[in-house]
Design a protein around this motif. Structure first.
Motif, PDB file in Angstrom:
ATOM      1  N   SER A 263       0.032  11.943 -10.870  1.00  0.00           N
ATOM      2  CA  SER A 263       0.902  10.768 -10.714  1.00  0.00           C
ATOM      3  C   SER A 263       0.103   9.478 -10.578  1.00  0.00           C
ATOM      4  CB  SER A 263       1.794  10.943  -9.484  1.00  0.00           C
ATOM      5  OG  SER A 263       2.658  12.041  -9.652  1.00  0.00           O
ATOM      6  N   ARG A 264      -1.098   9.551  -9.983  1.00  0.00           N
ATOM      7  CA  ARG A 264      -1.870   8.323  -9.770  1.00  0.00           C
ATOM      8  C   ARG A 264      -2.360   7.724 -11.072  1.00  0.00           C
ATOM      9  NH1 ARG A 264      -5.099  12.610  -8.114  1.00  0.00           N
ATOM     10  NH2 ARG A 264      -7.117  12.840  -9.198  1.00  0.00           N
ATOM     11  N   TYR A 265      -2.253   8.469 -12.189  1.00  0.00           N
ATOM     12  CA  TYR A 265      -2.649   7.937 -13.489  1.00  0.00           C
ATOM     13  C   TYR A 265      -1.453   7.632 -14.392  1.00  0.00           C
ATOM     14  CZ  TYR A 265      -7.270   9.645 -12.161  1.00  0.00           C
ATOM     15  OH  TYR A 265      -8.454   9.857 -11.509  1.00  0.00           O
ATOM     16  N   GLN A 266      -0.251   7.855 -13.893  1.00  0.00           N
ATOM     17  CA  GLN A 266       0.953   7.591 -14.683  1.00  0.00           C
ATOM     18  C   GLN A 266       1.376   6.137 -14.466  1.00  0.00           C
ATOM     19  OE1 GLN A 266       2.252   9.570 -16.835  1.00  0.00           O
ATOM     20  NE2 GLN A 266       1.896  11.701 -16.235  1.00  0.00           N
ATOM     21  N   TYR A 267       0.624   5.219 -15.047  1.00  0.00           N
ATOM     22  CA  TYR A 267       0.824   3.797 -14.775  1.00  0.00           C
ATOM     23  C   TYR A 267       2.194   3.298 -15.254  1.00  0.00           C
ATOM     24  CZ  TYR A 267      -4.218   4.122 -14.131  1.00  0.00           C
ATOM     25  OH  TYR A 267      -5.450   4.495 -13.702  1.00  0.00           O
ATOM     26  N   ASP A 269       4.926   4.611 -14.866  1.00  0.00           N
ATOM     27  CA  ASP A 269       5.985   4.951 -13.916  1.00  0.00           C
ATOM     28  C   ASP A 269       6.444   3.755 -13.100  1.00  0.00           C
ATOM     29  OD1 ASP A 269       5.926   7.481 -14.809  1.00  0.00           O
ATOM     30  OD2 ASP A 269       5.022   8.383 -13.028  1.00  0.00           O
ATOM     31  N   ILE A 270       5.598   2.732 -12.968  1.00  0.00           N
ATOM     32  CA  ILE A 270       5.981   1.577 -12.168  1.00  0.00           C
ATOM     33  C   ILE A 270       7.142   0.820 -12.811  1.00  0.00           C
ATOM     34  CG2 ILE A 270       4.424  -0.103 -13.241  1.00  0.00           C
ATOM     35  CD1 ILE A 270       3.842  -1.171 -10.417  1.00  0.00           C
ATOM     36  N   LEU A 275       8.651   4.403  -6.953  1.00  0.00           N
ATOM     37  CA  LEU A 275       7.428   5.054  -6.501  1.00  0.00           C
ATOM     38  C   LEU A 275       7.250   4.933  -4.993  1.00  0.00           C
ATOM     39  CD1 LEU A 275       4.990   3.791  -9.286  1.00  0.00           C
ATOM     40  CD2 LEU A 275       6.205   5.960  -9.202  1.00  0.00           C
ATOM     41  N   ALA A 278       2.575   3.492  -1.271  1.00  0.00           N
ATOM     42  CA  ALA A 278       1.118   3.471  -1.516  1.00  0.00           C
ATOM     43  C   ALA A 278       0.803   3.474  -3.000  1.00  0.00           C
ATOM     44  CB  ALA A 278       0.481   4.687  -0.822  1.00  0.00           C
ATOM     45  N   LEU A 279       1.518   4.295  -3.758  1.00  0.00           N
ATOM     46  CA  LEU A 279       1.289   4.360  -5.208  1.00  0.00           C
ATOM     47  C   LEU A 279       1.722   3.079  -5.884  1.00  0.00           C
ATOM     48  CD1 LEU A 279       0.140   6.367  -7.235  1.00  0.00           C
ATOM     49  CD2 LEU A 279       2.458   7.207  -7.637  1.00  0.00           C
ATOM     50  N   ASP A 282      -0.868   0.420  -5.187  1.00  0.00           N
ATOM     51  CA  ASP A 282      -2.100   0.714  -5.931  1.00  0.00           C
ATOM     52  C   ASP A 282      -1.977   0.299  -7.391  1.00  0.00           C
ATOM     53  OD1 ASP A 282      -4.739   1.880  -6.163  1.00  0.00           O
ATOM     54  OD2 ASP A 282      -3.757   3.496  -7.286  1.00  0.00           O
ATOM     55  N   PHE A 283      -0.791   0.590  -7.986  1.00  0.00           N
ATOM     56  CA  PHE A 283      -0.578   0.193  -9.372  1.00  0.00           C
ATOM     57  C   PHE A 283      -0.530  -1.327  -9.505  1.00  0.00           C
ATOM     58  CE2 PHE A 283       1.607   4.349 -10.943  1.00  0.00           C
ATOM     59  CZ  PHE A 283       0.367   4.973 -10.892  1.00  0.00           C
TER      60      PHE A 283
END
Length: 283
Positions: A263-267, A269-270, A275, A278-279, A282-283
């Protein structure tokens, strides 16, 4: 080479009969159709259904409204063995004469996905559910319209007392761009509840539509992407039918290696999901 005729082998020739004189040709002219008893009965059957449904309300023509024309279409309906079942007549509106935001806003096609029907039938077979079919005649015509549509009186059925009046459509009509959402659902009865193959499942594509961006370089992976999209749809469908999958669905492909992306690389998704904080930060 020895032929059948040399060996005295005779095989009867079955000749197909293409005689269709018993079936009246499909007509396009209303006056000619009204002279045909088969067509005339079909026309009045269709018109009586429209009257019973309260499809049209006759009133003086308002000033400055957009008018939609209508026409009669005729066709033959056949049994599965090819024999003629009945003659059909249908009154359709000319949707091309409608105006956006005047007499229609959004279009909606109430068609059940074939995968939905197959999935429900598979569940019914595996769980031994009793199946019941509900066939509503002219079910599409029972839906309400959210926009006001004015139409000329149907050809052949102009009221002699009010020849200059127009029809205010209160129910849907074939051919209109604005299709209703309120038509009756096809349903399957089960021992404990009913599964409705109608608006609840049909509207899934509008509520849970997944946007899959594809560049030209990714075009060769479209087949795999389509499998993922269809699998996601089936998983959500099963969950709505109270039959969720307990294990992940495995997809095989002969020329693409599909890897898990955390999920931390699924940009993207924002833009599409709610989300965790924190995620999101971060995005």
């Amino acid at each position: 080479m020895i032929t059948r005729s040399q060996s005295g082998i005779a095989k009867p020739i079955d000749r197909l009969s293409l005689n269709t004189f018993s079936i009246y040709p499909i007509l396009k002219n209303l006056s000619h159709a009204l002279q045909d008893p088969h067509r005339r009965n079909a026309i009045y059957d269709e018109y009586n259904v429209l009257v019973k449904n309260g499809t049209c309300l006759l009133l003086p023509r308002p000033v400055g409204v957009n008018m939609v024309r209508s026409m009669w279409l005729f066709k033959h309906k056949f049994h599965t063995n090819g024999n003629l079942s009945r003659y059909k007549a249908r009154l359709v509106g000319n949707g091309s004469s409608q105006q956006l935001d005047v007499d229609f806003d959004k279009t909606f096609s109430p068609v059940v996905k074939l995968a939905t029907i197959r999935m429900v039938l598979c569940l019914a077979m595996s769980r031994k559910w009793p199946l019941h079919q509900l066939d509503v005649k002219s079910a599409f015509l029972n839906g309400d319209l959210s926009k006001t549509v004015y139409m000329h009186q149907p050809p052949g059925f102009v009221d002699s007392r009010y020849p200059h009046h127009v029809c205010l459509l209160q129910r849907s009509l074939y051919g209109l761009k604005q299709a209703p959402r309120g038509c009756p659902s096809t349903r399957m009865s089960t021992s404990g509840y009913c599964v409705f193959l109608g608006d609840n499942l049909l509207s899934w594509s509008a509520k849970h539509q997944h946007t899959l961006s594809r560049s030209s370089a990714e075009a060769k992976y479209c087949g795999v992407v389509n499998v993922f999209a269809e699998t996601t749809w089936l998983c959500i469908l099963l969950r709505e039918l109270h039959s969720p999958l307990l294990i992940a669905t495995r997809v095989y492909c002969d020329n693409v290696r599909v890897l898990h992306v955390p999920s931390r690389y699924q940009y993207a998704d924002i833009f599409t999901k709610g989300l965790p904080l924190a995620l999101f930060e971060d995005f």
